[in-house]
Design an enzyme around this catalytic site. Structure first.
Site, short mmCIF file in Angstrom:
data_model
loop_
_atom_site.label_atom_id
_atom_site.label_comp_id
_atom_site.label_asym_id
_atom_site.label_seq_id
_atom_site.Cartn_x
_atom_site.Cartn_y
_atom_site.Cartn_z
N LEU A 79 12.31 -19.42 26.57
CA LEU A 79 11.17 -20.24 26.15
C LEU A 79 11.32 -21.65 26.70
O LEU A 79 12.42 -22.20 26.72
CB LEU A 79 11.08 -20.31 24.63
CG LEU A 79 10.64 -19.04 23.90
CD1 LEU A 79 10.57 -19.31 22.39
CD2 LEU A 79 9.29 -18.53 24.40
N HIS A 93 21.49 -12.18 19.56
CA HIS A 93 22.13 -11.82 20.83
C HIS A 93 23.34 -10.94 20.53
O HIS A 93 24.10 -11.21 19.58
CB HIS A 93 22.56 -13.10 21.56
CG HIS A 93 23.19 -12.83 22.89
ND1 HIS A 93 22.45 -12.44 23.99
CD2 HIS A 93 24.48 -12.86 23.29
CE1 HIS A 93 23.27 -12.25 25.01
NE2 HIS A 93 24.49 -12.49 24.62
N VAL A 128 20.02 -20.40 28.01
CA VAL A 128 20.20 -18.95 27.89
C VAL A 128 21.17 -18.66 26.74
O VAL A 128 22.36 -18.91 26.85
CB VAL A 128 20.76 -18.35 29.21
CG1 VAL A 128 20.99 -16.85 29.06
CG2 VAL A 128 19.80 -18.63 30.35
N GLU A 158 23.28 -6.19 13.73
CA GLU A 158 22.12 -7.05 14.04
C GLU A 158 21.03 -6.85 12.98
O GLU A 158 20.42 -7.81 12.51
CB GLU A 158 21.55 -6.71 15.42
CG GLU A 158 22.47 -7.08 16.56
CD GLU A 158 21.80 -6.86 17.92
OE1 GLU A 158 20.61 -7.15 18.07
OE2 GLU A 158 22.49 -6.40 18.85
C1 GAR Z 1 19.22 -6.47 20.86
O1 GAR Z 1 20.51 -5.93 20.99
C2 GAR Z 1 19.27 -7.99 20.98
O2 GAR Z 1 20.44 -8.55 20.45
C3 GAR Z 1 19.23 -8.15 22.49
O3 GAR Z 1 18.30 -7.19 22.93
C4 GAR Z 1 18.33 -6.08 22.03
C5 GAR Z 1 16.92 -5.80 21.59
O4 GAR Z 1 16.87 -4.62 20.82
N1 GAR Z 1 18.86 -9.49 22.85
C6 GAR Z 1 19.40 -10.15 23.88
O5 GAR Z 1 20.21 -9.65 24.65
C7 GAR Z 1 18.94 -11.59 24.04
N2 GAR Z 1 19.71 -12.28 25.02
P1 GAR Z 1 15.60 -4.35 19.91
O6 GAR Z 1 14.37 -4.49 20.81
O7 GAR Z 1 15.78 -2.94 19.44
O8 GAR Z 1 15.60 -5.35 18.79
#
Ligand code: GAR
Length: 256
Positions: A79, A93, A128, A158
């Site tokens: 963003l 993340h 980032v 997460e």
């Molecule tokens: C998740 O593991 C999140 O942590 C990662 O993308 C995935 C999305 O999964 N994000 C990043 O890597 C950001 N730099 P989801 O669409 O099932 O929530």
């Protein structure tokens, strides 16, 4: 508290934010990818969904909504600073930031031979995967892990961590009467881990911190938890000393 979620793909974190909403409401989901599977999930849960490929278009939607919080949940764009300054933005993340930012974070940890990885919720700025860390959960890397098995275990955390961080922010916002709360750097750091050694070393890194037992894991936080049992950790204690006190949390009477 009104939340807008930004996604690019599957949207499992978005789904967890919607299903575990408490003290906040997800009012809209915006995807920069029109074919993102998460859009159908959000639609099925009765949340307003929009596909908007451009960051300018996303800015216009946010300016029309004025959400209290924007949550990036697998949103794979950076963003611009004007958006992260105008809105409070969080991101999740799959690593223990500041380690392994950017793409392929799970593979980075595996290739590095790390003993642990995990996930981080943080306030987003225009870097980032940078910004103040709100909460982390540590996951042990097993010898037989592949990037798929490790990513799956991290994803489970997460799904717990992100709604918890958003509830925490909603409570802070309510306490400030709806004014965006002042964030005091490391004061808000919170770490969840199943391993007492790691809890102890985080507590020492954080200075004066509290460790609380929650089921199979330990939560280390700078703010005094409302639910005992916890052990107050005094700044300057060595890891060995803190570890003894953390281990006593597992004892039947549970407190020190
Ligand atoms: C998740 O593991 C999140 O942590 C990662 O993308 C995935 C999305 O999964 N994000 C990043 O890597 C950001 N730099 P989801 O669409 O099932 O929530």
């Amino acid at each position: 508290m009104r939340v807008c979620v930004l996604i690019s793909g599957r949207g499992s974190n978005m789904e967890s934010l919607i299903r575990n909403a408490d003290g906040y409401a997800v009012e809209a989901v915006i995807s920069n990818k029109p074919d993102a599977a998460g859009l159908r999930v959000a639609d099925g849960l009765g949340v307003q969904c929009m596909a908007e490929p451009s960051l300018d278009g996303i800015r216009d939607i946010l300016d029309g909504m004025r959400p209290d919080l924007v949550c990036m949940a697998g949103f794979m764009r950076i963003l611009p600073a004007d958006l992260t300054e105008r809105y409070c933005v969080m991101n999740i993340h799959p690593s223990l930031l500041p380690r392994y930012p950017g793409l392929r974070a799970v593979e980075q940890a595996l290739n590095d031979g790390a003993a642990h990885s995990g996930c981080t919720v943080h306030f987003a700025d225009s870097g980032v995967d940078t910004g103040k860390i709100i909460a982390q959960a540590a996951v042990r890397i097993e010898p037989r892990d592949t990037s798929d098995t490790l990513a799956a275990r991290i994803l489970e955390w997460e799904h717990r961590l992100y709604p918890g961080a958003v509830r925490w922010y909603a409570a802070r916002l309510a306490a400030e009467g709806g004014e965006a709360p002042t964030i005091r750097g490391r004061d808000l750091q919170m770490v969840r881990t199943a391993e007492p050694e790691r809890a102890a070393s985080h507590a020492v890194e954080m200075g004066a911190a509290y460790v609380r037992r929650d089921g199979d894991s330990y939560i280390v936080s700078a703010e005094k938890p409302t639910t005992p049992p916890y052990v107050a950790v005094v700044s300057g204690d060595g890891v060995g000393l803190v570890l003894e006190r953390v281990r006593r949390l597992a004892a039947p009477d549970g407190s020190t």
